[in-house]
Design an enzyme around this catalytic site. Structure first.
Site, PDB file in Angstrom:
ATOM      1  N   HIS A 180       6.852  -7.498  -2.256  1.00 37.05           N
ATOM      2  CA  HIS A 180       6.663  -6.824  -0.974  1.00 37.05           C
ATOM      3  C   HIS A 180       7.631  -7.393   0.072  1.00 37.05           C
ATOM      4  CE1 HIS A 180       3.288  -4.524  -2.276  1.00 37.05           C
ATOM      5  NE2 HIS A 180       2.446  -5.520  -2.343  1.00 37.05           N
ATOM      6  N   LYS A 182       0.798  -1.234   0.000  1.00 37.31           N
ATOM      7  CA  LYS A 182       0.000   0.000   0.000  1.00 37.31           C
ATOM      8  C   LYS A 182       0.831   1.285   0.000  1.00 37.31           C
ATOM      9  CE  LYS A 182      -3.402  -0.950  -0.654  1.00 37.31           C
ATOM     10  NZ  LYS A 182      -3.729  -1.545  -1.996  1.00 37.31           N
ATOM     11  N   SER A 207      -4.465   2.988   4.446  1.00 32.28           N
ATOM     12  CA  SER A 207      -4.671   2.366   3.136  1.00 32.28           C
ATOM     13  C   SER A 207      -4.723   0.840   3.270  1.00 32.28           C
ATOM     14  CB  SER A 207      -3.533   2.791   2.197  1.00 32.28           C
ATOM     15  OG  SER A 207      -3.721   2.232   0.932  1.00 32.28           O
TER      16      SER A 207
HETATM   17  P1  A3P Z   1      -5.105   4.775  -0.842  1.00 30.96           P
HETATM   18  O1  A3P Z   1      -5.693   3.536  -0.292  1.00 30.96           O
HETATM   19  O2  A3P Z   1      -4.618   5.694   0.249  1.00 30.96           O
HETATM   20  O3  A3P Z   1      -5.979   5.485  -1.803  1.00 30.96           O
HETATM   21  P2  A3P Z   1      -0.215  -0.252  -3.667  1.00 30.96           P
HETATM   22  O4  A3P Z   1      -0.232  -0.129  -5.139  1.00 30.96           O
HETATM   23  O5  A3P Z   1       1.149  -0.341  -3.076  1.00 30.96           O
HETATM   24  O6  A3P Z   1      -1.135  -1.316  -3.197  1.00 30.96           O
HETATM   25  O7  A3P Z   1      -0.765   1.134  -3.086  1.00 30.96           O
HETATM   26  C1  A3P Z   1      -2.109   1.508  -3.214  1.00 30.96           C
HETATM   27  C2  A3P Z   1      -2.272   2.940  -2.763  1.00 30.96           C
HETATM   28  O8  A3P Z   1      -1.657   3.796  -3.729  1.00 30.96           O
HETATM   29  C3  A3P Z   1      -3.731   3.355  -2.660  1.00 30.96           C
HETATM   30  O9  A3P Z   1      -3.778   4.361  -1.640  1.00 30.96           O
HETATM   31  C4  A3P Z   1      -3.949   3.940  -4.049  1.00 30.96           C
HETATM   32  O10 A3P Z   1      -5.067   4.787  -4.161  1.00 30.96           O
HETATM   33  C5  A3P Z   1      -2.639   4.708  -4.215  1.00 30.96           C
HETATM   34  N1  A3P Z   1      -2.379   5.041  -5.617  1.00 30.96           N
HETATM   35  C6  A3P Z   1      -2.327   4.224  -6.670  1.00 30.96           C
HETATM   36  N2  A3P Z   1      -2.148   4.914  -7.808  1.00 30.96           N
HETATM   37  C7  A3P Z   1      -2.081   6.215  -7.452  1.00 30.96           C
HETATM   38  C8  A3P Z   1      -1.931   7.434  -8.181  1.00 30.96           C
HETATM   39  N3  A3P Z   1      -1.824   7.444  -9.490  1.00 30.96           N
HETATM   40  N4  A3P Z   1      -1.897   8.594  -7.481  1.00 30.96           N
HETATM   41  C9  A3P Z   1      -2.015   8.598  -6.136  1.00 30.96           C
HETATM   42  N5  A3P Z   1      -2.171   7.472  -5.395  1.00 30.96           N
HETATM   43  C10 A3P Z   1      -2.210   6.294  -6.046  1.00 30.96           C
END
Ligand code: A3P
Length: 299
Positions: free
Chosen positions: A113, A51, A143
């Site tokens: 991860h 996340k 998140s």
């Molecule tokens: P949130 O849950 O705070 O919205 P991962 O890819 O490591 O699983 O992380 C997911 C998090 O990154 C989520 O956060 C997601 O919304 C955010 N995320 C993914 N793409 C994004 C983007 N283009 N801009 C901002 N946040 C992004």
């Protein structure tokens, strides 16, 4: 093998202590094979605590390398197949290690991860480029909480209060956030081919962070390509992009929460009580006192 778009609910896994890190079978059952992964010198590993912005950076790299040369890739292959999740193993359905082995691209972009001590040794031996993305602990926790509520392959999230305590104790899938971000930061001292970046910086100035990434990767894209990447990876664009938003993954329930949920810095303020914020800050100071790592909880 690939994921099947039909929605399924699977029994929630229990965490167990795996070489000192809380893990679950989907990420440990293929351990021996994953450890034998044969990295190539031009492989690029994207490593994060869950996340922290893994998908965002994966998509940036995919567009930088293949956005121009393979436009059909953008409309036909989901991001989790373009950038396989190395240790993910769901018997009969998906083996991230096999997907990574068989990637037809050069370079191969691979996601993990794993805490630093779990990374297969060939990545170090081949001196692969590694990109680590970190996110401030408060937003990372929030998140992760929402992700665990909507993803049936993750342990039950339970109540927010309980989740908060578990996060501080490090009893999360992939273990302690504190250990993860700190030990990858420490690795930079001995492994120069590691680019450590922050979610908050990407939010603040996406273009600047992409420029830094390019300089690390030895890429010099034209202004037009950089602009195409910067605009293609904006939150709303990715949220509406079926190849990047995980909407075709069977075990995620978007009625509960979206994968692309908010994409903000500081959403923790909508979740933490005043007392939780104080507890987090006190505990953080103790756990992180020996590290030079600095996070921004707001921008
Ligand atoms: P949130 O849950 O705070 O919205 P991962 O890819 O490591 O699983 O992380 C997911 C998090 O990154 C989520 O956060 C997601 O919304 C955010 N995320 C993914 N793409 C994004 C983007 N283009 N801009 C901002 N946040 C992004």
């Amino acid at each position: 093998m690939s994921l099947n778009p039909e929605k399924v609910t699977v029994p929630r896994p229990e965490l167990f202590d795996f070489h000192g890190v809380w893990m679950a079978p989907n990420f440990t059952d293929n351990w021996e094979n994953v450890q034998k992964f044969e990295a190539r010198p031009d492989d690029i590993l994207i490593a994060t605590y869950p996340k922290a912005g893994t998908t965002w950076v994966s998509y940036i790299l995919d567009l930088l390398y293949f956005g121009q040369t393979s436009p059909e890739r953008q409309t036909s292959i989901p991001i989790y197949e373009r950038v396989p999740f190395m240790e993910l193993f769901i018997p009969g359905k998906v083996s991230g290690k096999d997907l990574a082995d068989n990637l037809p691209t050069t370079p191969r972009l691979i996601k993990t991860h794993f805490p630093v001590q779990f990374v297969p040794k060939t990545f170090w031996e081949q001196n692969c480029r590694i990109i680590y993305v970190a996110r401030n602990g408060k937003d990372n926790m929030v998140s992760y909480f929402h992700f665990d509520t909507m993803n049936s392959t993750q342990p039950e999230a339970g109540t927010w209060n309980n989740y908060f305590q578990r996060f501080i104790q490090g009893k999360m899938m992939y273990g302690s956030w504190y250990d993860h971000v700190r030990s990858w930061w420490k690795k930079k001292e001995t492994y120069p081919n590691l680019h450590y970046m922050f979610y908050e910086d990407l939010i603040e100035d996406t273009q600047q962070e992409i420029d830094k990434l390019c300089s690390f990767l030895g890429l010099s894209p034209s202004a037009e390509i950089t602009e195409m990447v910067v605009s293609g990876v904006q939150f709303d664009k990715m949220k509406n992009n079926q190849m990047a938003n995980y909407s075709n993954v069977p075990f995620m329930d978007f009625n509960i929460s979206h994968f692309m949920r908010k994409g903000k810095v500081g959403d923790w303020k909508n979740h933490f009580t005043v007392a939780q914020n104080e507890e987090f800050d006190d505990d953080y100071k103790k756990k992180m006192k020996d590290s030079t790592l600095q996070f921004r909880n707001e921008i």
